[in-house]
Design a protein around this motif. Structure first.
Motif: not given
Length: 234
Positions: A74, A78, A103, A107
């Motif tokens: 993740l 990002l 999650t 996102l």
């Protein structure tokens, strides 16, 4: 017991058990699929926070375990999205989502936070590199890799429209048939070159008055990362 379980956290297990978002990319996401098209899968996994506490960190990305499958951790995902990486930004806009949890859903609500005028530089820089490879193919073999030429045209059109409208759309739309003609080698290279040049020039022109902000919303993205990481510590 928890630390023992974490020590057995193989890359395959990270992908299989900790993926928060996965989708199909490539031709099947771009509306350019034909009978012989591969199924390219991309995903995002959330490594449990305790994996970061020792000297050996979890991987930032993982190939597999299936064929044509690639996943980012993740935080790495990002970071790349904040840099307007074309492949990562487009992954967030795939119309073919295969797996998503809470999650992953949060996102996707951040998609607009990543979009900025920086996309002009990153998309065009990526396109320039691909164009050089195509030119090299023409010099060495007398023709380009037509499939790559098709995808470059689609990317340039997507970049132009993003800068014009502030929205990223990855589907080829009305250009589908023209692009497939390029893939089949039915369009002379000179015409393909002209098309590429025009799209790049239109993207340059659109960048000046683009409705996109100059920079992504880094604070909003970082807040999401910190909250998510804390939740995974338990």
């Amino acid at each position: 017991m928890a630390s023992r379980n974490l020590s057995r956290m193989t890359p395959e297990k990270l992908v299989r058990e900790h993926t928060v978002y996965s989708c199909v990319m490539g031709s099947r996401a771009f509306g350019l699929a034909t009978d012989d098209s591969d199924t390219d899968r991309r995903g995002v996994f959330l490594a449990p926070a305790p994996l970061f506490w020792g000297f050996e960190k979890p991987p930032t990305h993982i190939d597999g375990p299936a064929q044509e499958q690639f996943s980012w951790e993740l935080e790495r995902f990002l970071e790349l999205a904040l840099r307007s990486n074309p492949n990562v930004l487009e992954c967030l806009h795939s119309p073919v989502v295969e797996h998503i949890d809470d999650t992953g859903r949060e996102l996707l609500t951040l998609r607009d936070a990543f979009l900025s005028r920086r996309a002009h530089e990153t998309f065009v820089r990526y396109a320039t590199g691909q164009r050089r490879r195509l030119d090299a193919d023409v010099r060495q073999h007398g023709k380009p890799r037509w499939k790559h030429a098709m995808h470059l045209l689609r990317l340039l059109g997507s970049c132009r429209d993003l800068l014009r409208t502030g929205e990223l759309v990855i589907d080829a739309g009305a250009d589908r048939e023209r692009l497939l003609e390029v893939k089949r080698g039915e369009v002379p290279w000179e015409r393909v070159e002209t098309w590429m040049t025009r799209l790049a020039e239109e993207a340059d022109a659109a960048a000046t008055g683009s409705p996109l902000p100059s920079d992504p919303d880094r604070a909003r993205v970082e807040d999401f990362l910190v909250r998510t990481r804390r939740a995974s510590a338990g």
